[in-house]
Design a protein around this motif. Structure first.
Motif, PDB file in Angstrom:
ATOM      1  N   VAL A  70       0.826  -1.209   0.000  1.00  0.00           N
ATOM      2  CA  VAL A  70       0.000   0.000   0.000  1.00  0.00           C
ATOM      3  C   VAL A  70       0.864   1.266   0.000  1.00  0.00           C
ATOM      4  O   VAL A  70       0.579   2.217  -0.708  1.00  0.00           O
ATOM      5  CB  VAL A  70      -0.962  -0.001   1.213  1.00  0.00           C
ATOM      6  CG1 VAL A  70      -1.644   1.340   1.364  1.00  0.00           C
ATOM      7  CG2 VAL A  70      -1.988  -1.123   1.068  1.00  0.00           C
ATOM      8  N   VAL A  71       1.922   1.266   0.811  1.00  0.00           N
ATOM      9  CA  VAL A  71       2.741   2.472   0.941  1.00  0.00           C
ATOM     10  C   VAL A  71       3.833   2.462  -0.127  1.00  0.00           C
ATOM     11  O   VAL A  71       4.643   1.540  -0.173  1.00  0.00           O
ATOM     12  CB  VAL A  71       3.375   2.542   2.351  1.00  0.00           C
ATOM     13  CG1 VAL A  71       4.230   3.786   2.494  1.00  0.00           C
ATOM     14  CG2 VAL A  71       2.288   2.516   3.419  1.00  0.00           C
ATOM     15  N   PRO A  72       3.883   3.464  -1.004  1.00  0.00           N
ATOM     16  CA  PRO A  72       4.924   3.486  -2.040  1.00  0.00           C
ATOM     17  C   PRO A  72       6.333   3.582  -1.437  1.00  0.00           C
ATOM     18  O   PRO A  72       6.494   3.982  -0.274  1.00  0.00           O
ATOM     19  CB  PRO A  72       4.614   4.752  -2.846  1.00  0.00           C
ATOM     20  CG  PRO A  72       3.208   5.101  -2.514  1.00  0.00           C
ATOM     21  CD  PRO A  72       2.962   4.594  -1.123  1.00  0.00           C
ATOM     22  N   ALA A  73       7.313   3.207  -2.235  1.00  0.00           N
ATOM     23  CA  ALA A  73       8.694   3.115  -1.756  1.00  0.00           C
ATOM     24  C   ALA A  73       9.188   4.407  -1.102  1.00  0.00           C
ATOM     25  O   ALA A  73       9.832   4.373  -0.066  1.00  0.00           O
ATOM     26  CB  ALA A  73       9.611   2.731  -2.918  1.00  0.00           C
ATOM     27  N   GLU A  74       8.857   5.551  -1.710  1.00  0.00           N
ATOM     28  CA  GLU A  74       9.371   6.820  -1.182  1.00  0.00           C
ATOM     29  C   GLU A  74       8.870   7.064   0.243  1.00  0.00           C
ATOM     30  O   GLU A  74       9.635   7.461   1.125  1.00  0.00           O
ATOM     31  CB  GLU A  74       8.939   7.964  -2.107  1.00  0.00           C
ATOM     32  CG  GLU A  74       9.482   9.317  -1.699  1.00  0.00           C
ATOM     33  CD  GLU A  74       8.977  10.422  -2.623  1.00  0.00           C
ATOM     34  OE1 GLU A  74       8.862  10.180  -3.840  1.00  0.00           O
ATOM     35  OE2 GLU A  74       8.684  11.515  -2.110  1.00  0.00           O
ATOM     36  N   GLN A  75       7.577   6.810   0.460  1.00  0.00           N
ATOM     37  CA  GLN A  75       7.019   7.040   1.788  1.00  0.00           C
ATOM     38  C   GLN A  75       7.463   5.955   2.772  1.00  0.00           C
ATOM     39  O   GLN A  75       7.645   6.226   3.957  1.00  0.00           O
ATOM     40  CB  GLN A  75       5.487   7.106   1.720  1.00  0.00           C
ATOM     41  CG  GLN A  75       4.962   8.450   1.211  1.00  0.00           C
ATOM     42  CD  GLN A  75       5.203   8.669  -0.276  1.00  0.00           C
ATOM     43  OE1 GLN A  75       5.217   7.717  -1.054  1.00  0.00           O
ATOM     44  NE2 GLN A  75       5.413   9.914  -0.680  1.00  0.00           N
ATOM     45  N   LEU A  76       7.682   4.732   2.267  1.00  0.00           N
ATOM     46  CA  LEU A  76       8.175   3.665   3.137  1.00  0.00           C
ATOM     47  C   LEU A  76       9.604   3.985   3.607  1.00  0.00           C
ATOM     48  O   LEU A  76       9.943   3.814   4.774  1.00  0.00           O
ATOM     49  CB  LEU A  76       8.144   2.338   2.374  1.00  0.00           C
ATOM     50  CG  LEU A  76       8.210   1.062   3.203  1.00  0.00           C
ATOM     51  CD1 LEU A  76       7.083   0.989   4.223  1.00  0.00           C
ATOM     52  CD2 LEU A  76       8.146  -0.156   2.284  1.00  0.00           C
ATOM     53  N   ARG A  77      10.426   4.477   2.686  1.00  0.00           N
ATOM     54  CA  ARG A  77      11.791   4.883   3.065  1.00  0.00           C
ATOM     55  C   ARG A  77      11.727   5.996   4.110  1.00  0.00           C
ATOM     56  O   ARG A  77      12.458   5.973   5.104  1.00  0.00           O
ATOM     57  CB  ARG A  77      12.583   5.341   1.835  1.00  0.00           C
ATOM     58  CG  ARG A  77      12.962   4.209   0.889  1.00  0.00           C
ATOM     59  CD  ARG A  77      13.654   4.744  -0.368  1.00  0.00           C
ATOM     60  NE  ARG A  77      14.930   5.361  -0.077  1.00  0.00           N
ATOM     61  CZ  ARG A  77      16.112   4.769  -0.213  1.00  0.00           C
ATOM     62  NH1 ARG A  77      16.184   3.534  -0.678  1.00  0.00           N
ATOM     63  NH2 ARG A  77      17.232   5.398   0.085  1.00  0.00           N
ATOM     64  N   LEU A  78      10.836   6.963   3.895  1.00  0.00           N
ATOM     65  CA  LEU A  78      10.710   8.058   4.852  1.00  0.00           C
ATOM     66  C   LEU A  78      10.318   7.530   6.232  1.00  0.00           C
ATOM     67  O   LEU A  78      10.853   7.975   7.248  1.00  0.00           O
ATOM     68  CB  LEU A  78       9.666   9.064   4.356  1.00  0.00           C
ATOM     69  CG  LEU A  78       9.380  10.222   5.317  1.00  0.00           C
ATOM     70  CD1 LEU A  78      10.614  11.102   5.472  1.00  0.00           C
ATOM     71  CD2 LEU A  78       8.193  11.027   4.838  1.00  0.00           C
ATOM     72  N   LEU A  79       9.393   6.562   6.260  1.00  0.00           N
ATOM     73  CA  LEU A  79       8.965   5.976   7.529  1.00  0.00           C
ATOM     74  C   LEU A  79      10.182   5.441   8.312  1.00  0.00           C
ATOM     75  O   LEU A  79      10.282   5.622   9.520  1.00  0.00           O
ATOM     76  CB  LEU A  79       7.966   4.855   7.263  1.00  0.00           C
ATOM     77  CG  LEU A  79       7.506   4.008   8.450  1.00  0.00           C
ATOM     78  CD1 LEU A  79       6.752   4.851   9.469  1.00  0.00           C
ATOM     79  CD2 LEU A  79       6.627   2.851   7.976  1.00  0.00           C
ATOM     80  N   PHE A  80      11.112   4.789   7.588  1.00  0.00           N
ATOM     81  CA  PHE A  80      12.294   4.231   8.252  1.00  0.00           C
ATOM     82  C   PHE A  80      13.327   5.301   8.582  1.00  0.00           C
ATOM     83  O   PHE A  80      14.132   5.138   9.479  1.00  0.00           O
ATOM     84  CB  PHE A  80      12.955   3.175   7.366  1.00  0.00           C
ATOM     85  CG  PHE A  80      12.148   1.915   7.235  1.00  0.00           C
ATOM     86  CD1 PHE A  80      11.782   1.190   8.354  1.00  0.00           C
ATOM     87  CD2 PHE A  80      11.762   1.454   5.989  1.00  0.00           C
ATOM     88  CE1 PHE A  80      11.038   0.029   8.233  1.00  0.00           C
ATOM     89  CE2 PHE A  80      11.022   0.289   5.859  1.00  0.00           C
ATOM     90  CZ  PHE A  80      10.657  -0.424   6.986  1.00  0.00           C
ATOM     91  N   LEU A  81      13.332   6.393   7.828  1.00  0.00           N
ATOM     92  CA  LEU A  81      14.431   7.347   7.925  1.00  0.00           C
ATOM     93  C   LEU A  81      14.129   8.565   8.786  1.00  0.00           C
ATOM     94  O   LEU A  81      15.038   9.272   9.195  1.00  0.00           O
ATOM     95  CB  LEU A  81      14.845   7.821   6.522  1.00  0.00           C
ATOM     96  CG  LEU A  81      15.407   6.722   5.618  1.00  0.00           C
ATOM     97  CD1 LEU A  81      15.608   7.248   4.202  1.00  0.00           C
ATOM     98  CD2 LEU A  81      16.718   6.184   6.190  1.00  0.00           C
ATOM     99  N   ARG A  82      12.830   8.819   9.064  1.00  0.00           N
ATOM    100  CA  ARG A  82      12.520  10.066   9.770  1.00  0.00           C
ATOM    101  C   ARG A  82      12.916  10.011  11.240  1.00  0.00           C
ATOM    102  O   ARG A  82      13.052  11.046  11.873  1.00  0.00           O
ATOM    103  CB  ARG A  82      11.041  10.410   9.614  1.00  0.00           C
ATOM    104  CG  ARG A  82      10.125   9.456  10.315  1.00  0.00           C
ATOM    105  CD  ARG A  82       8.676   9.815  10.058  1.00  0.00           C
ATOM    106  NE  ARG A  82       7.813   8.837  10.682  1.00  0.00           N
ATOM    107  CZ  ARG A  82       6.498   8.842  10.564  1.00  0.00           C
ATOM    108  NH1 ARG A  82       5.900   9.756   9.832  1.00  0.00           N
ATOM    109  NH2 ARG A  82       5.771   7.924  11.150  1.00  0.00           N
ATOM    110  N   SER A  83      13.110   8.791  11.791  1.00  0.00           N
ATOM    111  CA  SER A  83      13.628   8.661  13.158  1.00  0.00           C
ATOM    112  C   SER A  83      15.091   8.247  13.078  1.00  0.00           C
ATOM    113  O   SER A  83      15.492   7.582  12.134  1.00  0.00           O
ATOM    114  CB  SER A  83      12.881   7.568  13.926  1.00  0.00           C
ATOM    115  OG  SER A  83      11.495   7.716  13.786  1.00  0.00           O
ATOM    116  N   ARG A  84      15.865   8.615  14.080  1.00  0.00           N
ATOM    117  CA  ARG A  84      17.249   8.135  14.113  1.00  0.00           C
ATOM    118  C   ARG A  84      17.215   6.621  14.293  1.00  0.00           C
ATOM    119  O   ARG A  84      16.287   6.069  14.875  1.00  0.00           O
ATOM    120  CB  ARG A  84      18.022   8.813  15.251  1.00  0.00           C
ATOM    121  CG  ARG A  84      18.163  10.315  15.054  1.00  0.00           C
ATOM    122  CD  ARG A  84      19.001  10.926  16.165  1.00  0.00           C
ATOM    123  NE  ARG A  84      20.401  10.502  16.072  1.00  0.00           N
ATOM    124  CZ  ARG A  84      21.331  11.164  15.373  1.00  0.00           C
ATOM    125  NH1 ARG A  84      21.012  12.251  14.715  1.00  0.00           N
ATOM    126  NH2 ARG A  84      22.576  10.714  15.342  1.00  0.00           N
TER     127      ARG A  84
END
Ligand SMILES: [Zn+2]
Length: 534
Positions: free
Chosen positions: A295-309
C-alpha cells in the motif's frame, strides 16, 4: 546534521558495508529497515567522497528449520538440509528454496531503491575454498572459541566441541551433525537422529575434510569470517543481535581474538513496531506487514524508516487510523520545505536531506522532485469514492495547470496507494457514501445561516447552465459569500446534507457527480426549517 552524514564524517578511506540474511521465508516490512539504512549510509559515504561498496550476503548453507512452508513428506526429507539444497517449495520457479525466498527479498530491495553492488551466496563461497583458512583457524583455536562463548555470552559448549558444522556425506543434512576430533586435516563427524528436535539425522559416522564446501562455520564465526574475507568496515545490526552478551558481542570478540581483526563499526538500529507489536525478521504479523509495503509506495516507506534516528523504535499503526495519510502529509511537507515553500505544521530536522534520502533513485534531481505537485492523500482518497470524478482533472484545477508526466506518475502511484488504504486500513469515517435515500439525520445540526445558504444554492443550481465541478464550486463560494458565511461552514453544511458527516471531498466535484434534480431536492430538504427539530 543528518545521522548518516554524521557517520560519514567519523570514518575515512574506502568503506565496505555488509549485511546478510538467512533466506528462510518471506520478507516482513519491519525487516526492511536494515537494508534502507545500509543504502542511505552508502549514499552518504559516497557523497562524502569515500569509495564505498555495499555487500549483501545470503546465508543459504543454514539448515532448513522452518517447517511452515513444507508438506509433511518434505519435512521428513528436507529438515536439517542446507536451504540451498532444498527444492523450491512453490514450484520449479527457482533452483532451490533459498533462491526462491532470496529472490523475493532481492526484488523487494530493488523496489525500495536498495541496490547492493554485490549479492554473495555462502553456498557458492564455501566450495571455492575462500572460507577454508577461517575454518582452519577456528578449528585450531576451538578452545579459545569455547572460552569466548562462555565469557561473553555465558554459553557453555562441552569439552571437545568444535566450531564447525559438517554436511553429512550420506544424507546431506547439516543441522543434525556433530564434529569432534580435529587432526589438522580431517574431523570426525556423526549425523545424529536426536541432535536437534526439528530434524532427524541418518546415523552415519566417519571422518571428512571440513574444507571446500564440506562444512560451514557456526553463525557467529561465519559472520566474523565474512568481515575478514570481504574487508567489512561498517555493519549495522538490529537491536535483537546488539544486546550485551548477544550475538554481535560474540562475533566482535571472535573477530578480535580468533581472526585477529577489528570488527566493523556497528550502528545498532531499533525495530518497527506495527500497532505496538515488534516487527523483526522472524516473528509473526507478517501478512499485515507485507500488505503495508504493497500500500505504501517506496518513497514514503523509506521516509517511515528514515525520519527517526536508527536507535529510535518506530511506532506505526495503520489499522483503522490515519497513520498512512499522515505519512503522506509529512512526506509532502518535507517536499514543500525542500522546494522552499512555506510549510504549516511539524517538520523533522534536516528536511531537504531527509527528502533526498527518501527518494528511490539516488541520482534523482531532488529539487525538481520536491517542486512537483503532489495530490494530498486524504483528498485523493475521498475523490476516488465520488462517481464520475477524474482525479487528474480535479488536481490539474487545484494546481492551476495540467499535471506534468512526472506528476501524472505520482498521482497514479498515490491512486493505487489510496485504493489499497481504503480497502485495507481506512477508518470507517474515511469511507464515503452519498446518502441517497433520505436526508441524513446529522443535517439537523445545521444553523439558520447554513440553511439559508443551502436554500439560495438550490435556486442557483436549479437554473445553473454548466454542471461541472469548477462551476458548482464557484456557485457554492458565491452563495456563501452573499450570506457572509465562511466557505468552510458552507462546505460542512453540504457534507452533512449529502454524506451525513462533517468532511468530504471538494464539494463542487461531489455535487457535479450527482444528478441535478437530486441535488436541488436534497438542498431544499436540508434547508427546510422543519428539519431543525427532527
Ligand atoms: Zn546424515
Amino acid at each position: 546534521m543528518f545521522w548518516a552524514d554524521e557517520l560519514a564524517a567519523r570514518v575515512s578511506g574506502p568503506q565496505v558495508i555488509n549485511d546478510s540474511k538467512t533466506p528462510s521465508g518471506t520478507v516482513h516490512v519491519g525487516s526492511l529497515r536494515g537494508p534502507v539504512l545500509l543504502d542511505v549510509i552508502t549514499r552518504a559515504l559516497r557523497a562524502a567522497g569515500l569509495p564505498t561498496s555495499l555487500l549483501y550476503g545470503i546465508d543459504d548453507l543454514d539448515p532448513m528449520d522452518a517447517q511452515a512452508l513444507l508438506t509433511p513428506d518434505a519435512v521428513d526429507r528436507f529438515m536439517g538440509m542446507p536451504l540451498a539444497h532444498v527444492p523450491d517449495p512453490v514450484g520449479d520457479c527457482h533452483p532451490s528454496y533459498a533462491r526462491h525466498f532470496a529472490s523475493m527479498f532481492i526484488d523487494t530491495f530493488a523496489r525500495i531503491g536498495v541496490h547492493p553492488d554485490r549479492y554473495y551466496w555462502m553456498s557458492e563461497i564455501y566450495p571455492t575454498g575462500q572460507m577454508d583458512r577461517y575454518i582452519r583457524t577456528a578449528l585450531d583455536r576451538a578452545e579459545l572459541v569455547r572460552e569466548i562463548y562462555l565469557r561473553v555470552s555465558h554459553v557453555e559448549r562441552p569439552a571437545g566441541w568444535l566450531p564447525v558444522h559438517p554436511i553429512c556425506s550420506t544424507c546431506g543434512r547439516i543441522g543434525t551433525t556433530l564434529a569432534t576430533d580435529w587432526d589438522g586435516e580431517t574431523i570426525a563427524f556423526a549425523c545424529l537422529p536426536d541432535h536437534v528436535a526439528w530434524a532427524r539425522g541418518c546415523g552415519t559416522t566417519g571422518r571428512l575434510s571440513p574444507f571446500g564446501g564440506n562444512a560451514k562455520l557456526p553463525w557467529n564465526l561465519e559472520w566474523a569470517a565474512q568481515w575478514s574475507l570481504f574487508g567489512v568496515t561498517i555493519e549495522p545490526c538490529g537491536k535483537d543481535l546488539a544486546t550485551a552478551g548477544g550475538s554481535r558481542d560474540r562475533s566482535d570478540a571472535i573477530a578480535r581474538e580468533v581472526f585477529d581483526r577489528e570488527p566493523p563499526l556497528n550502528l545498532p538500529y531499533e525495530f518497527l513496531n506495527i500497532g505496538g507489536r515488534k516487527m523483526s525478521t522472524s516473528k509473526g504479523h507478517g501478512a499485515s506487514a507485507h500488505r503495508i509495503a504493497e500500500v505504501v509506495p517506496a518513497e514514503q516507506l523509506r521516509l517511515l524508516f528514515l525520519r527517526s534516528r536508527p536507535n529510535h523504535a518506530i511506532e506505526f499503526d495503520p489499522d483503522g487510523t490515519d497513520a498512512i495519510p499522515r505519512l503522506f502529509d509529512e512526506s509532502d511537507r518535507i517536499a514543500a520545505a525542500t522546494a522552499g515553500r512555506e510549510v504549516r505544521g511539524e517538520l523533522p530536522p534536516d528536511p531537504d536531506r531527509l527528502f533526498a534520502a527518501s527518494l528511490v533513485d539516488p541520482d534523482a534531481d531532488s529539487a525538481a522532485e520536491a517542486a512537483a505537485y503532489r495530490p494530498p492523500f486524504a483528498h485523493l482518497a475521498l475523490l476516488l469514492q465520488v462517481p464520475g470524478v477524474d482525479p487528474a482533472t480535479a488536481f490539474a484545477t487545484e494546481k492551476g495547470e495540467p499535471l506534468s508526466d512526472r506528476e501524472q506518475a505520482i498521482l497514479a502511484e498515490r491512486t493505487g496507494a489510496a485504493r489499497g488504504w481504503l480497502e485495507t486500513y481506512a477508518p470507517e469515517r474515511a469511507r464515503l457514501a452519498v446518502q441517497r435515500d433520505a436526508l441524513p439525520a446529522a443535517a439537523a445540526v445545521l444553523d439558520g445561516t447554513q440553511r439559508a445558504v443551502l436554500a439560495a444554492l438550490a435556486e442557483t443550481l436549479a437554473s445553473q447552465a454548466a454542471w461541472d465541478g469548477e462551476s458548482l464550486q464557484g456557485a457554492i463560494f458565491e452563495s456563501a459569500r452573499a450570506a457572509e458565511l465562511p466557505p468552510g461552514r458552507a462546505f460542512a453544511a453540504l457534507y452533512l446534507a449529502f454524506l451525513g458527516g462533517p468532511n468530504g471531498p471538494r464539494a463542487g466535484w461531489l455535487l457535479a457527480s450527482l444528478d441535478r434534480d437530486f441535488v436541488v431536492a436534497r438542498l431544499r430538504a436540508a434547508a427546510a426549517p422543519d428539519t431543525l427539530t427532527p
